[in-house]
Design a protein around this motif. Structure first.
Motif, PDB file in Angstrom:
ATOM      1  N   ALA A  71       0.862  -1.236   0.022  1.00 44.38           N
ATOM      2  CA  ALA A  71       0.182  -0.009   0.055  1.00 44.38           C
ATOM      3  C   ALA A  71       0.936   1.420   0.154  1.00 44.38           C
ATOM      4  N   THR A  72       0.269   2.343  -0.012  1.00 42.56           N
ATOM      5  CA  THR A  72       0.783   3.568  -0.115  1.00 42.56           C
ATOM      6  C   THR A  72       0.736   4.438   1.046  1.00 42.56           C
ATOM      7  N   SER A  73      -0.223   3.967   1.974  1.00 41.11           N
ATOM      8  CA  SER A  73      -0.454   4.837   3.055  1.00 41.11           C
ATOM      9  C   SER A  73       0.200   4.287   4.453  1.00 41.11           C
ATOM     10  N   PRO A  74       0.523   5.016   5.247  1.00 34.95           N
ATOM     11  CA  PRO A  74       1.038   4.264   6.636  1.00 34.95           C
ATOM     12  C   PRO A  74      -0.027   3.370   7.317  1.00 34.95           C
ATOM     13  N   LEU A  75       0.448   2.277   7.848  1.00 37.55           N
ATOM     14  CA  LEU A  75      -0.621   1.425   8.844  1.00 37.55           C
ATOM     15  C   LEU A  75      -0.573   2.134  10.133  1.00 37.55           C
ATOM     16  N   THR A  76       0.489   2.709  10.725  1.00 41.07           N
ATOM     17  CA  THR A  76       0.708   3.352  11.957  1.00 41.07           C
ATOM     18  C   THR A  76       1.497   4.482  11.838  1.00 41.07           C
ATOM     19  N   THR A  77       1.027   5.368  12.722  1.00 43.72           N
ATOM     20  CA  THR A  77       1.839   6.695  13.059  1.00 43.72           C
ATOM     21  C   THR A  77       2.066   6.854  14.126  1.00 43.72           C
ATOM     22  N   LEU A  78       3.212   7.101  14.588  1.00 46.77           N
ATOM     23  CA  LEU A  78       3.387   7.447  16.144  1.00 46.77           C
ATOM     24  C   LEU A  78       4.294   8.810  16.153  1.00 46.77           C
ATOM     25  N   LYS A  79       3.482   9.359  17.018  1.00 47.16           N
ATOM     26  CA  LYS A  79       4.195  10.726  17.410  1.00 47.16           C
ATOM     27  C   LYS A  79       5.424  10.747  18.231  1.00 47.16           C
ATOM     28  N   ALA A  80       6.542  10.154  17.876  1.00 46.84           N
ATOM     29  CA  ALA A  80       7.717   9.343  18.777  1.00 46.84           C
ATOM     30  C   ALA A  80       8.437  10.329  19.657  1.00 46.84           C
ATOM     31  N   HIS A  81       8.766  11.645  18.664  1.00 48.10           N
ATOM     32  CA  HIS A  81       9.762  12.172  19.445  1.00 48.10           C
ATOM     33  C   HIS A  81       9.553  13.996  19.363  1.00 48.10           C
ATOM     34  N   THR A  82      10.184  14.824  19.916  1.00 49.82           N
ATOM     35  CA  THR A  82       9.771  16.082  19.777  1.00 49.82           C
ATOM     36  C   THR A  82      10.709  16.849  18.852  1.00 49.82           C
ATOM     37  N   ASP A  83      11.771  16.187  18.371  1.00 47.94           N
ATOM     38  CA  ASP A  83      12.678  16.588  17.491  1.00 47.94           C
ATOM     39  C   ASP A  83      12.946  15.495  16.191  1.00 47.94           C
ATOM     40  N   PHE A  84      13.899  15.907  15.482  1.00 42.43           N
ATOM     41  CA  PHE A  84      14.188  15.116  14.464  1.00 42.43           C
ATOM     42  C   PHE A  84      14.507  13.597  14.901  1.00 42.43           C
ATOM     43  N   VAL A  85      13.926  12.375  14.139  1.00 40.95           N
ATOM     44  CA  VAL A  85      14.263  11.085  14.223  1.00 40.95           C
ATOM     45  C   VAL A  85      15.304  10.887  13.530  1.00 40.95           C
ATOM     46  N   ARG A  86      16.283  10.303  14.038  1.00 40.91           N
ATOM     47  CA  ARG A  86      17.544   9.955  13.255  1.00 40.91           C
ATOM     48  C   ARG A  86      17.784   8.516  13.122  1.00 40.91           C
ATOM     49  N   ALA A  87      17.425   7.681  14.128  1.00 40.49           N
ATOM     50  CA  ALA A  87      18.011   6.384  14.003  1.00 40.49           C
ATOM     51  C   ALA A  87      16.603   5.396  14.256  1.00 40.49           C
ATOM     52  N   ILE A  88      16.725   4.144  13.615  1.00 35.86           N
ATOM     53  CA  ILE A  88      15.818   3.228  13.811  1.00 35.86           C
ATOM     54  C   ILE A  88      16.130   1.707  14.038  1.00 35.86           C
ATOM     55  N   ASP A  89      15.977   1.078  14.659  1.00 34.16           N
ATOM     56  CA  ASP A  89      16.574  -0.380  14.728  1.00 34.16           C
ATOM     57  C   ASP A  89      15.247  -1.307  15.301  1.00 34.16           C
ATOM     58  N   ILE A  90      15.392  -2.658  14.700  1.00 34.12           N
ATOM     59  CA  ILE A  90      14.316  -3.511  15.114  1.00 34.12           C
ATOM     60  C   ILE A  90      15.151  -4.700  15.641  1.00 34.12           C
ATOM     61  N   ALA A  91      14.527  -5.334  16.660  1.00 37.77           N
ATOM     62  CA  ALA A  91      15.192  -6.222  17.434  1.00 37.77           C
ATOM     63  C   ALA A  91      15.202  -7.868  16.679  1.00 37.77           C
ATOM     64  N   ASP A  92      16.315  -8.451  16.719  1.00 38.12           N
ATOM     65  CA  ASP A  92      16.492  -9.769  15.887  1.00 38.12           C
ATOM     66  C   ASP A  92      15.297 -10.863  16.539  1.00 38.12           C
ATOM     67  N   THR A  93      15.188 -10.717  17.786  1.00 44.59           N
ATOM     68  CA  THR A  93      14.540 -11.879  18.655  1.00 44.59           C
ATOM     69  C   THR A  93      12.996 -11.353  18.493  1.00 44.59           C
ATOM     70  N   ASN A  94      12.584 -10.210  18.457  1.00 45.14           N
ATOM     71  CA  ASN A  94      11.392  -9.820  18.575  1.00 45.14           C
ATOM     72  C   ASN A  94      10.965  -8.843  17.497  1.00 45.14           C
ATOM     73  N   PRO A  95      10.155  -9.194  16.157  1.00 43.55           N
ATOM     74  CA  PRO A  95      10.071  -8.332  15.167  1.00 43.55           C
ATOM     75  C   PRO A  95       9.122  -6.994  15.649  1.00 43.55           C
ATOM     76  N   PHE A  96       8.337  -7.176  16.738  1.00 43.23           N
ATOM     77  CA  PHE A  96       7.542  -5.905  16.995  1.00 43.23           C
ATOM     78  C   PHE A  96       8.225  -4.868  18.149  1.00 43.23           C
ATOM     79  N   LEU A  97       9.537  -5.362  18.349  1.00 42.99           N
ATOM     80  CA  LEU A  97      10.252  -4.324  19.349  1.00 42.99           C
ATOM     81  C   LEU A  97      11.320  -3.355  18.368  1.00 42.99           C
ATOM     82  N   VAL A  98      10.709  -2.293  18.298  1.00 37.59           N
ATOM     83  CA  VAL A  98      11.480  -1.216  17.832  1.00 37.59           C
ATOM     84  C   VAL A  98      12.170   0.054  18.831  1.00 37.59           C
ATOM     85  N   GLY A  99      13.308   0.300  18.366  1.00 39.94           N
ATOM     86  CA  GLY A  99      13.705   1.269  19.035  1.00 39.94           C
ATOM     87  C   GLY A  99      14.180   2.287  17.970  1.00 39.94           C
ATOM     88  N   SER A 100      14.008   3.892  18.494  1.00 40.99           N
ATOM     89  CA  SER A 100      14.135   5.047  17.889  1.00 40.99           C
ATOM     90  C   SER A 100      14.975   6.044  18.509  1.00 40.99           C
TER      91      SER A 100
END
Length: 551
Positions: free
Chosen positions: A153-182
């Motif tokens: 699709a072309t629209s986001p499934l989820t939008t999170l108001k994650a931070h109050t400034d620029f987001v510069r990094a994302i990583d996903i855990a190998d053992t848990n695909p739902f665990l995300v760090g920003s």
């Protein structure tokens, strides 16, 4: 009168450095390839499938180079703005790229065709990742949001108001695909559980008209904030703008890089910081895990603006090796097999260091030796020709040139050394001027050689006689710097100090402030050395008593 011999400066002996086996291992990573682009290199990534090529994002294109072949394989140029981030899917068939316009594209790596163009971010998107299921993409932008996209699709499934400034990094855990760090420039790292999905963007008002009722808009914002806070598991305060986030293999520890330090957080104990690694003098721009081999503990690789790439042990958290680079680094990438490290620079330069096996390493050394022999052979041939030309002479009454026979005596004027300014002063017995001249420089060996020459001539007292505070200060600086160094320099400095004080009694009667400060530093150092020697003699006596009583 005998022939004058120029002053011979003896070099200090080179100390042999014992190289640990661990350092020998990292020295196998040789610069295999260096590239140059027109603009800054913003991101780099290795392809997950063999042979692992390297993708370089710069300007408005992404180029893929074959590491073994060192050639351009593919070029992707369908971008309207500067490309900021790239990431490959695990099968290597697709990759995702983002640019300054806020557009996120999923591209077919083989056909070089954009399959999806996903719009939603307001501003540049600096971090993108393929999810572990290979069906979703995550992106973080300068609008402070974190978005999850379905590649169908072309629209986001989820939008999170994650931070109050620029987001510069994302990583996903190998053992848990739902665990995300920003990580963000607001100085925080947040860990998310994407299973608690918030409303899709279309339901949140994107692509629709804004509600006219202010109360309804406020209620919608509160509902979004509540959903976002429910998904945020941890809020970790790094303290510096975060440039990179990395999950450890077990998924219980997350590393954040920002400023000159890396911090490790234990999620199993509530997000407690368990270690801070301070190994750089400037901001760290990238971190990655390098798996050297099967059965070995992975190491942490960091790249920084201080022009270094450092290898850190994950057991002791100490620096195991440092690679120096010609300029500051803007991005970092490591090969999935652990045999290559790549880094890019804001100047457009980039390089790939690859671990060479024993055969390849020997072949590289052999090539270097052969190249050195070729240069030496060429130089010898040139010098031999020049010498032959110098030895040719003209016989009186004859216009022809000829080389001298074996019985002829020839003088090679090419190797005659010209007298330097220091040699001219010594030949004219101007010892004070010679000493003042050489003390203005920083060549300690040359100063020590001159002092030894004056001692042999019995002229050191003449050279040090009648000094004033201006001319005595460089000599005392030399003594202060070299009094604790090599024996040859220590002897020269100590003897010079004795003669200097004996020939300049005004130092005691009319002391100068700068001269007194230097003399006090020398006195303090000598006092420390005396105490150290006394302690060493005591320890030697104690060891002799212990060893004498042993059978």
């Amino acid at each position: 009168m005998g022939e004058y011999r120029p002053l011979a400066v003896v070099s200090l002996p080179r100390r042999r450095q014992n190289t640990a086996p661990d350092q020998q291992q990292w020295k196998k990573y040789k610069v295999l390839w260096e590239g140059k682009e027109a603009l800054s290199v913003n991101d780099m990534a290795f392809t997950p499938t063999t042979p692992h090529a390297i993708a370089v994002a710069h300007a408005t294109k992404v180029e893929v180079y074959g590491v073994p072949s060192q050639s351009l394989l593919k070029s992707y140029t369908r971008f309207k703005d500067v490309v900021r981030a790239i990431d490959f899917r695990r099968d290597g068939r697709l990759f995702v790229a983002s640019d300054d316009s806020g557009l996120v594209q999923v591209i077919d790596a083989n056909a070089k065709v954009p399959l999806r163009k996903m719009k939603g971010h307001h501003g540049s998107v600096r971090s993108v990742r393929f999810c572990r299921d290979n069906l979703h993409v995550m992106s973080g932008g300068d609008d402070g949001t974190l978005r999850v996209w379905d590649i169908s699709a072309t629209s986001p499934l989820t939008t999170l108001k994650a931070h109050t400034d620029f987001v510069r990094a994302i990583d996903i855990a190998d053992t848990n695909p739902f665990l995300v760090g920003s990580g963000s420039y607001d100085g925080t790292v947040r860990v998310w559980d994407t299973r608690h999905s918030s409303k899709p963007a279309a339901e949140q008002g994107e692509g629709q008209e804004e509600p006219n009722d202010a109360a309804a808009a406020s209620a919608a914002d509160e509902e979004d904030d509540a959903a976002t806070s429910k998904q945020c598991l941890f809020r970790l305060v790094h303290g510096h703008p975060v440039e990179s986030v990395l999950f450890m293999p077990a998924g219980r520890v997350v590393a954040s890089a920002g400023g000159p330090c890396v911090k490790l957080w234990d999620l199993s104990s509530g997000g407690r910081m368990i270690r801070q690694i301070d190994a750089h003098s400037k901001a760290i721009t990238g971190i990655a895990l390098l798996r050297v081999g099967d059965g070995e503990e992975p190491v942490l690789v960091t790249a920084s603006l201080d022009q270094t790439v450092k290898i850190h042990s994950m057991e002791s958290y100490t620096v195991r090796h440092t690679f120096a680079t010609p300029d500051a680094l803007s991005c970092l990438a490591v090969s999935p097999r652990g045999d290559a490290i790549a880094a890019g620079m804001p100047t457009g330069d980039w390089f790939v260091r690859r671990r060479l096996d024993a055969d390849r390493l020997n072949a590289v050394k052999q090539e270097e030796m052969e190249a050195s022999r070729d240069e030496e052979s060429e130089l010898t041939t040139t010098i031999g020709y020049e010498r032959a030309q110098k030895r040719r002479r003209v016989v009186a009454g004859s216009a022809r040139f000829f080389a001298p026979d074996a019985e002829a005596i020839t003088v090679d004027l090419r190797n005659k050394r010209k007298d330097t300014g220091l040699d001219k002063l010594l030949k004219s017995f101007q010892y004070q001027k010679a000493l003042d001249r050489v003390c203005k420089g920083e060549n300690a060996c040359q100063i020590a050689a001159l002092i030894e020459e004056l001692r042999q001539r019995g002229a050191l007292e003449i050279a040090l006689r009648g000094k004033d505070p201006t001319t005595i200060e460089p000599i005392l600086n030399f003594i202060h710097r070299q009094i604790g160094k090599e024996p040859i320099l220590f002897d020269a400095a100590a003897h010079t100090l004795d003669v200097l004080l004996a020939e300049n009694e005004w130092i005691y009667r009319q002391p100068d402030e700068k001269v007194n400060a230097l003399l006090m530093k020398i006195k303090q150092f000598l006092g420390f050395e005396r105490k150290l020697n006394s302690f060493a003699y005591e320890m030697q006596g104690a060891m002799d008593v212990i060893l004498s009583g042993m059978p």
